[in-house]
Write a protein that holds these residues in place. Structure first.
Motif, PDB file in Angstrom:
ATOM      1  N   UNK A 280      96.817  26.371 -52.288  1.00 59.62           N
ATOM      2  CA  UNK A 280      96.470  24.946 -52.399  1.00 59.62           C
ATOM      3  C   UNK A 280      96.487  24.343 -51.002  1.00 59.62           C
ATOM      4  N   UNK A 281      95.314  23.913 -50.545  1.00 61.70           N
ATOM      5  CA  UNK A 281      95.160  23.381 -49.193  1.00 61.70           C
ATOM      6  C   UNK A 281      94.553  21.984 -49.294  1.00 61.70           C
ATOM      7  N   UNK A 282      95.369  20.967 -49.060  1.00 60.98           N
ATOM      8  CA  UNK A 282      94.888  19.585 -49.070  1.00 60.98           C
ATOM      9  C   UNK A 282      94.121  19.261 -50.351  1.00 60.98           C
ATOM     10  N   UNK A 283      94.659  19.714 -51.466  1.00 56.57           N
ATOM     11  CA  UNK A 283      94.085  19.385 -52.780  1.00 56.57           C
ATOM     12  C   UNK A 283      95.007  18.364 -53.436  1.00 56.57           C
ATOM     13  N   UNK A 284      94.453  17.251 -53.900  1.00 57.44           N
ATOM     14  CA  UNK A 284      95.270  16.091 -54.238  1.00 57.44           C
ATOM     15  C   UNK A 284      95.028  15.587 -55.658  1.00 57.44           C
ATOM     16  N   UNK A 285      96.120  15.079 -56.257  1.00 58.65           N
ATOM     17  CA  UNK A 285      96.063  14.383 -57.544  1.00 58.65           C
ATOM     18  C   UNK A 285      95.490  15.264 -58.655  1.00 58.65           C
ATOM     19  N   UNK A 286      95.902  16.512 -58.654  1.00 57.77           N
ATOM     20  CA  UNK A 286      95.507  17.437 -59.715  1.00 57.77           C
ATOM     21  C   UNK A 286      96.657  17.644 -60.693  1.00 57.77           C
ATOM     22  N   UNK A 287      96.307  18.023 -61.910  1.00 55.68           N
ATOM     23  CA  UNK A 287      97.299  18.456 -62.889  1.00 55.68           C
ATOM     24  C   UNK A 287      97.182  19.965 -63.028  1.00 55.68           C
ATOM     25  N   UNK A 288      98.250  20.667 -62.669  1.00 54.88           N
ATOM     26  CA  UNK A 288      98.269  22.128 -62.684  1.00 54.88           C
ATOM     27  C   UNK A 288      99.332  22.539 -63.694  1.00 54.88           C
ATOM     28  N   UNK A 289      98.910  22.925 -64.897  1.00 56.23           N
ATOM     29  CA  UNK A 289      99.881  23.161 -65.966  1.00 56.23           C
ATOM     30  C   UNK A 289      99.404  24.273 -66.888  1.00 56.23           C
ATOM     31  N   UNK A 290     100.383  24.927 -67.509  1.00 54.57           N
ATOM     32  CA  UNK A 290     100.067  25.940 -68.509  1.00 54.57           C
ATOM     33  C   UNK A 290      99.438  27.199 -67.952  1.00 54.57           C
ATOM     34  N   UNK A 291      99.591  27.462 -66.661  1.00 57.32           N
ATOM     35  CA  UNK A 291      99.010  28.653 -66.040  1.00 57.32           C
ATOM     36  C   UNK A 291     100.056  29.764 -65.933  1.00 57.32           C
ATOM     37  N   UNK A 292      99.565  30.993 -65.737  1.00 57.74           N
ATOM     38  CA  UNK A 292     100.427  32.170 -65.640  1.00 57.74           C
ATOM     39  C   UNK A 292     100.092  32.913 -64.357  1.00 57.74           C
ATOM     40  N   UNK A 293     101.067  33.007 -63.444  1.00 62.49           N
ATOM     41  CA  UNK A 293     100.870  33.609 -62.134  1.00 62.49           C
ATOM     42  C   UNK A 293     101.843  34.782 -61.982  1.00 62.49           C
ATOM     43  N   UNK A 294     101.294  35.992 -61.866  1.00 66.48           N
ATOM     44  CA  UNK A 294     102.144  37.187 -61.959  1.00 66.48           C
ATOM     45  C   UNK A 294     101.722  38.261 -60.956  1.00 66.48           C
ATOM     46  N   UNK A 295     102.719  39.000 -60.469  1.00 63.64           N
ATOM     47  CA  UNK A 295     102.509  40.220 -59.669  1.00 63.64           C
ATOM     48  C   UNK A 295     101.757  39.967 -58.364  1.00 63.64           C
ATOM     49  N   UNK A 296     102.012  38.839 -57.725  1.00 65.72           N
ATOM     50  CA  UNK A 296     101.345  38.530 -56.456  1.00 65.72           C
ATOM     51  C   UNK A 296     102.338  38.629 -55.301  1.00 65.72           C
ATOM     52  N   UNK A 297     101.800  38.844 -54.103  1.00 63.39           N
ATOM     53  CA  UNK A 297     102.653  38.788 -52.929  1.00 63.39           C
ATOM     54  C   UNK A 297     103.296  37.423 -52.782  1.00 63.39           C
ATOM     55  N   UNK A 298     102.544  36.375 -53.136  1.00 60.33           N
ATOM     56  CA  UNK A 298     103.050  35.004 -53.097  1.00 60.33           C
ATOM     57  C   UNK A 298     102.542  34.282 -54.329  1.00 60.33           C
ATOM     58  N   UNK A 299     103.442  33.646 -55.053  1.00 62.50           N
ATOM     59  CA  UNK A 299     103.019  32.942 -56.260  1.00 62.50           C
ATOM     60  C   UNK A 299     102.104  31.774 -55.954  1.00 62.50           C
ATOM     61  N   UNK A 300     102.565  30.891 -55.080  1.00 58.72           N
ATOM     62  CA  UNK A 300     101.760  29.722 -54.727  1.00 58.72           C
ATOM     63  C   UNK A 300     102.035  29.343 -53.279  1.00 58.72           C
TER      64      UNK A 300
END
Length: 431
Positions: A280-300
């Motif tokens: 996420x790079x300079x992304x604003x006023x978003x709703x980020x919900x109900x997602x599944x983030x798995x098995x990454x070097x970096x989650x977010x």
């Protein structure tokens, strides 16, 4: 009262429409015929039904027609490796059950297997094999165009940066790209300077980006599957989007990238295996919900002063680093309501003594040790050392020494249900 002249004009217009409808015909075209001559002889509304076989030469369609081949897509329209194999300049044209190949290879000239010009409103490109072209389908201003259920494969003899996109959309309000299988191109769908578009239920493999989004507002990206691409969904400089229920598996770099994507709903998505699940790079006023983030070097990876985002009800599972937050402010990642919810963190060893599904203590992924690991990854070797344990204990006892960063005051004890995850697991091939 309607004048007699007006009545006569309306009657003539209706009669003309009826005559045109009555005159529409189905014309059988033998293999090897000159398709440009067949188009010239046809009347508006006719259907050219192509026999199985090869049709050489480029084709311009300048009147409303349907051109269809056998169900097995064995009518092959082959260009001469220059320009556009099929160019549509009239509205309401349908192309279905064809194999379309060998366009020119000039990206600046917008060469394509199928080129839909601005005057090709409501074009329909359905159930075709579109193979070894530059761009597969180029929607160049054709409002309301539909590209559906096609197999689009790029030219593997070219390097990736020399290839065109599976589908390029430019300034085509209301265009839809759905249920296609797109592979071996540069980007699966490249959308630029458009609005009110729908890109759904496509499958993308062996590409640079599955979906590459620039300056496309009020649109939807949903139900797509990206597998084995450099980046799954690169969403940039766009607003008021619905990014829902997509899958990004085995991405080389990022599953989902938001770069100045604002006021959008990012929900129900699954990212499995990437260097970064989300950037996420300079992304604003978003709703980020109900997602599944798995098995990454970096989650977010969250950076560049992104503001006003609501991040809750997500699952971060088995990522080497859950969060990299570049900043000094303290930000909260739960929805902030009295009975609200935060996110699930697989590395959060917490208790829930009251049994409400919310951990009794806040989760803070950005301690001093995390920042040391970001700057010097080799420091991971010391993660289980007594010195690191002492620093972590000190942070838990004296929160004032924590650096600025992310806090989740209502972390979840269990991952939230995600229907897209169930779909992904049901169809996932054995590794």
């Amino acid at each position: 009262m309607m004048s007699n002249a007006l009545k006569t004009a309306l009657w003539l217009a209706a009669a003309s429409g009826l005559c045109q409808a009555a005159a529409a015909a189905v014309i059988d075209v033998p293999a090897g015929s000159d398709l440009q001559q067949a188009v010239a002889r046809a009347r508006a509304g006719d259907t050219l039904r192509l026999a199985a076989g090869l049709y050489r030469g480029k084709l311009v369609i300048d009147k409303p027609l349907n051109i269809e081949g056998p169900p097995a897509r064995t009518a092959k329209i082959e260009g001469d490796r220059s320009g556009r194999t099929i160019e549509v300049t009239a509205p309401d044209v349908g192309l279905s059950r064809l194999t379309i190949t060998r366009s020119g290879l000039s990206l600046p000239a917008m060469d394509a297997g199928v080129f839909l010009s601005q005057s090709a409103e409501r074009a329909r490109v359905l159930h075709n094999d579109i193979l070894e072209n530059s761009v597969g389908v180029y929607i160049h201003g054709a409002a309301g165009a539909l590209v559906k259920s096609n197999r689009i494969v790029g030219d593997t003899k070219l390097r990736v940066n020399e290839r065109g996109n599976g589908v390029t959309v430019w300034n085509a309000p209301g265009a839809e790209v759905s249920d296609n299988d797109i592979s071996e191109g540069r980007d699966g769908i490249f959308s630029n300077t458009s609005t009110k578009n729908i890109y759904k239920n496509n499958r993308f493999t062996r590409l640079r980006y599955a979906v590459h989004y620039m300056y496309t507002n009020d649109s939807e990206v949903s139900g797509n599957v990206s597998d084995g691409n450099n980046i799954g969904y690169a969403i940039m400089f766009s607003e008021r989007l619905k990014i829902r229920n997509n899958i990004a598996a085995n991405s080389r770099d990022q599953g989902l990238m938001l770069n100045y994507a604002n006021h959008s709903d990012i929900s129900g998505n699954v990212v499995d295996k990437a260097e970064k699940c989300v950037f996420i790079y300079n992304a604003n006023y978003n709703t980020i919900s109900g997602n599944h983030f798995e098995n990454c070097g970096m989650g977010i990876h969250f950076t560049a002063a992104a503001e006003g985002n609501r991040i809750f009800n997500n699952a971060f599972i088995r990522n080497q680093s859950q969060v990299k937050y570049v900043g000094t402010r303290h930000i909260e990642w739960s929805d902030g309501e009295e009975n609200g919810r935060g996110n699930y963190w697989s590395d959060n060893s917490a208790f829930d003594l009251d049994g409400d599904g919310i951990a009794d203590t806040a989760y803070r992924p950005n301690g001093i040790i995390d920042q040391i690991v970001w700057r010097a990854p080799v420091a991971r070797l010391l993660m289980n050392s007594p010195a690191v344990s002492i620093v972590k204990w000190a942070q838990s006892q004296f929160p004032a020494i924590l650096p600025g960063g992310v806090a989740d005051s209502k972390p979840l004890m269990r991952p939230p249900k995600n229907p897209t995850l169930q779909q992904y697991r049901q169809h996932k091939e054995p590794q």
